[in-house]
Design an enzyme around this catalytic site. Structure first.
Site, PDB file in Angstrom:
ATOM      1  N   LYS A 141       2.256  -3.611   7.156  1.00 45.93           N
ATOM      2  CA  LYS A 141       2.479  -3.567   6.209  1.00 45.93           C
ATOM      3  C   LYS A 141       3.985  -3.016   5.678  1.00 45.93           C
ATOM      4  O   LYS A 141       4.750  -3.938   4.487  1.00 45.93           O
ATOM      5  CB  LYS A 141       1.775  -2.285   5.109  1.00 45.93           C
ATOM      6  CG  LYS A 141       0.043  -3.066   5.050  1.00 45.93           C
ATOM      7  CD  LYS A 141       0.299  -4.590   4.562  1.00 45.93           C
ATOM      8  CE  LYS A 141       0.182  -4.429   3.034  1.00 45.93           C
ATOM      9  NZ  LYS A 141      -0.399  -6.300   2.576  1.00 45.93           N
ATOM     10  N   THR A 146       0.694  -1.398  -0.351  1.00 43.37           N
ATOM     11  CA  THR A 146      -0.398   0.231   0.006  1.00 43.37           C
ATOM     12  C   THR A 146       1.040   1.521   0.165  1.00 43.37           C
ATOM     13  O   THR A 146       2.070   1.197   0.290  1.00 43.37           O
ATOM     14  CB  THR A 146      -1.178  -0.184   1.498  1.00 43.37           C
ATOM     15  OG1 THR A 146      -1.325   1.117   1.602  1.00 43.37           O
ATOM     16  CG2 THR A 146      -0.808  -0.095   2.438  1.00 43.37           C
ATOM     17  N   ASP A 147       0.233   2.669  -0.420  1.00 49.41           N
ATOM     18  CA  ASP A 147       0.804   3.737  -0.140  1.00 49.41           C
ATOM     19  C   ASP A 147       0.845   4.583   0.661  1.00 49.41           C
ATOM     20  O   ASP A 147       1.779   5.106   1.462  1.00 49.41           O
ATOM     21  CB  ASP A 147       0.553   4.808  -0.912  1.00 49.41           C
ATOM     22  CG  ASP A 147      -1.062   5.363  -0.752  1.00 49.41           C
ATOM     23  OD1 ASP A 147      -1.688   4.850   0.158  1.00 49.41           O
ATOM     24  OD2 ASP A 147      -2.013   6.082  -1.934  1.00 49.41           O
ATOM     25  N   GLU A 148       0.282   3.564   2.346  1.00 53.38           N
ATOM     26  CA  GLU A 148       0.031   4.285   3.294  1.00 53.38           C
ATOM     27  C   GLU A 148       2.003   3.940   3.913  1.00 53.38           C
ATOM     28  O   GLU A 148       2.068   4.369   4.777  1.00 53.38           O
ATOM     29  CB  GLU A 148      -0.889   3.355   4.101  1.00 53.38           C
ATOM     30  CG  GLU A 148      -2.394   3.647   3.509  1.00 53.38           C
ATOM     31  CD  GLU A 148      -2.933   3.262   4.571  1.00 53.38           C
ATOM     32  OE1 GLU A 148      -3.492   3.426   5.971  1.00 53.38           O
ATOM     33  OE2 GLU A 148      -4.785   3.242   3.973  1.00 53.38           O
ATOM     34  N   TYR A 182      -1.278  -0.532  11.101  1.00 50.40           N
ATOM     35  CA  TYR A 182      -1.698  -1.183   9.770  1.00 50.40           C
ATOM     36  C   TYR A 182      -0.762  -1.023   9.082  1.00 50.40           C
ATOM     37  O   TYR A 182      -0.368  -1.683   8.668  1.00 50.40           O
ATOM     38  CB  TYR A 182      -3.099  -0.778   8.819  1.00 50.40           C
ATOM     39  CG  TYR A 182      -3.314  -1.180   7.766  1.00 50.40           C
ATOM     40  CD1 TYR A 182      -3.764  -2.535   7.481  1.00 50.40           C
ATOM     41  CD2 TYR A 182      -3.261  -0.021   6.582  1.00 50.40           C
ATOM     42  CE1 TYR A 182      -3.085  -2.591   5.912  1.00 50.40           C
ATOM     43  CE2 TYR A 182      -2.868   0.096   5.756  1.00 50.40           C
ATOM     44  CZ  TYR A 182      -3.474  -1.848   4.740  1.00 50.40           C
ATOM     45  OH  TYR A 182      -3.077  -1.855   3.333  1.00 50.40           O
TER      46      TYR A 182
HETATM   47  N1  LIG Z   1      -8.402  -1.768  -0.365  1.00 49.42           N
HETATM   48  C1  LIG Z   1      -7.018  -0.995  -0.867  1.00 49.42           C
HETATM   49  O1  LIG Z   1      -7.914   0.020  -0.772  1.00 49.42           O
HETATM   50  C2  LIG Z   1      -6.290  -0.761  -0.913  1.00 49.42           C
HETATM   51  C3  LIG Z   1      -5.242  -0.556  -1.225  1.00 49.42           C
HETATM   52  C4  LIG Z   1      -3.454  -1.041  -1.044  1.00 49.42           C
HETATM   53  C5  LIG Z   1      -3.031  -2.315  -0.576  1.00 49.42           C
HETATM   54  N2  LIG Z   1      -3.985  -2.738  -0.327  1.00 49.42           N
HETATM   55  C6  LIG Z   1      -3.816  -4.750  -0.020  1.00 49.42           C
HETATM   56  O2  LIG Z   1      -4.271  -5.291  -1.169  1.00 49.42           O
HETATM   57  C7  LIG Z   1      -4.251  -6.363  -0.308  1.00 49.42           C
HETATM   58  C8  LIG Z   1      -5.778  -7.232   0.111  1.00 49.42           C
HETATM   59  O3  LIG Z   1      -6.543  -5.765   0.228  1.00 49.42           O
HETATM   60  P1  LIG Z   1      -8.324  -5.638   0.553  1.00 49.42           P
HETATM   61  O4  LIG Z   1      -8.847  -4.652   0.172  1.00 49.42           O
HETATM   62  O5  LIG Z   1      -9.423  -6.916  -0.789  1.00 49.42           O
HETATM   63  O6  LIG Z   1      -8.586  -6.920   1.526  1.00 49.42           O
HETATM   64  P2  LIG Z   1      -9.439  -7.271   2.166  1.00 49.42           P
HETATM   65  O7  LIG Z   1      -8.854  -6.903   4.174  1.00 49.42           O
HETATM   66  O8  LIG Z   1     -10.784  -7.432   1.387  1.00 49.42           O
HETATM   67  O9  LIG Z   1      -9.464  -8.716   2.164  1.00 49.42           O
HETATM   68  C9  LIG Z   1      -8.342  -9.617   2.690  1.00 49.42           C
HETATM   69  C10 LIG Z   1      -8.281 -11.159   2.392  1.00 49.42           C
HETATM   70  O10 LIG Z   1      -7.294 -11.704   2.625  1.00 49.42           O
HETATM   71  C11 LIG Z   1      -7.724 -12.249   4.126  1.00 49.42           C
HETATM   72  N3  LIG Z   1      -7.384 -12.804   4.810  1.00 49.42           N
HETATM   73  C12 LIG Z   1      -6.319 -12.317   5.594  1.00 49.42           C
HETATM   74  N4  LIG Z   1      -5.418 -12.495   7.226  1.00 49.42           N
HETATM   75  C13 LIG Z   1      -5.299 -13.923   6.598  1.00 49.42           C
HETATM   76  C14 LIG Z   1      -4.150 -15.153   7.296  1.00 49.42           C
HETATM   77  N5  LIG Z   1      -3.566 -14.645   7.963  1.00 49.42           N
HETATM   78  N6  LIG Z   1      -4.709 -16.158   6.221  1.00 49.42           N
HETATM   79  C15 LIG Z   1      -5.508 -15.966   4.867  1.00 49.42           C
HETATM   80  N7  LIG Z   1      -5.640 -15.316   4.808  1.00 49.42           N
HETATM   81  C16 LIG Z   1      -6.142 -14.250   5.081  1.00 49.42           C
HETATM   82  C17 LIG Z   1      -9.340 -12.216   4.247  1.00 49.42           C
HETATM   83  O11 LIG Z   1      -9.931 -13.984   4.890  1.00 49.42           O
HETATM   84  C18 LIG Z   1      -9.827 -12.160   2.815  1.00 49.42           C
HETATM   85  O12 LIG Z   1     -10.105 -12.912   1.501  1.00 49.42           O
HETATM   86  C19 LIG Z   1      -4.064  -5.950   1.420  1.00 49.42           C
HETATM   87  O13 LIG Z   1      -2.442  -6.823   1.552  1.00 49.42           O
HETATM   88  C20 LIG Z   1      -3.854  -4.422   1.327  1.00 49.42           C
HETATM   89  O14 LIG Z   1      -3.085  -4.414   2.590  1.00 49.42           O
HETATM   90  C21 LIG Z   1      -5.354  -2.804  -0.359  1.00 49.42           C
END
Ligand SMILES: NC(=O)c1ccc[n+]([C@@H]2O[C@H](COP(=O)([O-])OP(=O)(O)OC[C@H]3O[C@@H](n4cnc5c(N)ncnc54)[C@H](O)[C@@H]3O)[C@@H](O)[C@H]2O)c1
Length: 327
Positions: A156, A125-127, A152
């Site tokens: 990351k 993430t950019d965070e 969080y």
């Molecule tokens: N949503 C955003 O805007 C954004 C932006 C940049 C990066 N990200 C990164 O992208 C990734 C996905 O984000 P998202 O928004 O889809 O998240 P989300 O919370 O919608 O989904 C996370 C998924 O990971 C699974 N999970 C969590 N802990 C786990 C573990 N210990 N073992 C196996 N599975 C596990 C959950 O069951 C879920 O299916 C994350 O790593 C997040 O940091 C998200």
């Protein structure tokens, strides 16, 4: 880097928001692809996020406790890690599961890649870069020092450092993408855009932290997924790629756009006490991935927001149920 043919890949967290969009996209684009999804099935997972007819192998497992599950990974070309605890507010309440999944989990996956000589891509993430001056015009680049400011983003950032360390120390084939705020279908209704649409549909107040003037850099999830696929195809081992679509908007203006599109009054907005340590502005300079890999976002915010609102309206009951269950 040697081209990944993407024939068998392990996706972690594939039932979450971005992971499910990624799987849906790969199935549409690559005939014969084999995907194994490793998901702990937290509150954020939903198998119905996958398009009908998609056939994957799914394993209910926690990436932070994989002992005895290593055989899942054999024969795969790479791991793409989406699995994480992803909600900043939850990390402020209690960060222990964030340390487990986002740090220890990544360490486990890296160890598996080391043993099986597999490639690893970390979805970050950019965070991790902290907060920019809301009045300024500076942007994050791959050279910006890490400065995570909430639990969080600290987890990351820690994971990204581990990934870099495994490249430097063991020569593991790793890549990292740091992306800005995603929107689109399948997002959990604890997050700003789905929460606002569902609340507006029910004529209930939409809480906005502080002044609402915090700026996020929005990107449609399908543009993010395309960028990850491109990095797997053409990215260089050891590299980090920033992904963003020049979509800076304040939280307040995003909610105003939603209310306007839905024909709902701005009186639904309720300003609430700000989140502690709230980052003020994120902004991504994505020229590296654009120049080196030829990536370019395809969806404008206006077009993407309209189809996203329609998705939540059309699937209203599913998201209302989730909002109630996780309250
Ligand atoms: N949503 C955003 O805007 C954004 C932006 C940049 C990066 N990200 C990164 O992208 C990734 C996905 O984000 P998202 O928004 O889809 O998240 P989300 O919370 O919608 O989904 C996370 C998924 O990971 C699974 N999970 C969590 N802990 C786990 C573990 N210990 N073992 C196996 N599975 C596990 C959950 O069951 C879920 O299916 C994350 O790593 C997040 O940091 C998200």
């Amino acid at each position: 880097m040697e081209r990944v043919k993407l024939m068998k890949i392990i996706v972690t967290g594939g039932f979450g928001f971005i992971g499910s969009n990624f799987i849906n996209m790969l199935f549409e684009k690559i005939e014969g692809i084999e995907i194994v999804n490793v998901d702990k099935m937290t509150y954020a997972a939903d198998p119905s996020n996958l398009d009908p007819g998609i056939n994957i192998k799914s394993i209910n497992a926690d990436i932070s406790a994989l002992n005895g599950h290593e055989d899942i990974f054999s024969g795969a070309d790479c791991i793409v890690n989406f699995a994480a605890e992803s909600h900043v507010d939850r990390s402020i309440e209690d960060s222990s599961s964030f340390i487990e999944s986002n740090v220890k989990g990544v360490h486990n996956l890296l160890e598996i890649c080391r043993k099986l000589d597999m490639r690893f891509h970390q979805v970050s993430t950019d965070e991790v870069y902290g907060s920019l001056d809301p009045e300024g015009s500076d942007r994050f680049t791959e050279k910006t020092p890490y400065n995570p400011r909430n639990p969080y983003s600290a987890t990351k950032a820690s994971a990204d450092f581990l990934v870099r360390a495994y490249f430097n120390t063991y020569g593991l084939k790793t890549t990292i993408s740091n992306c800005s705020n995603n929107y689109g279908p399948n997002q959990h209704p604890e997050k700003l855009i789905p929460k606002s649409v569902i609340s507006a549909l029910n004529d209930v107040k939409i809480p906005i932290y502080g002044s609402g003037l915090q700026i996020r850099d929005w990107i449609h999830v399908s543009d993010h997924c395309e960028a990850i696929k491109l990095i797997l195809d053409k990215g260089k081992a050891g590299e980090t790629y920033l992904v963003g679509a020049d979509g800076e908007k304040s939280n307040l203006s995003v909610v105003n756009c939603i209310l306007e599109a839905m024909g709902k009054p701005t009186t639904l907005i309720e300003f609430v006490k700000d989140r502690p340590g709230h980052d003020e502005r994120y902004s991504i300079d994505s020229s590296k991935i654009r120049k080196e890999l030829g990536w370019c976002p395809a969806i404008s915010f206006e077009q993407g927001l309209r189809s996203t609102i329609d998705h939540y309206i059309n699937n209203r009951r599913k998201y209302e149920r989730k909002q109630v269950v996780t309250k």
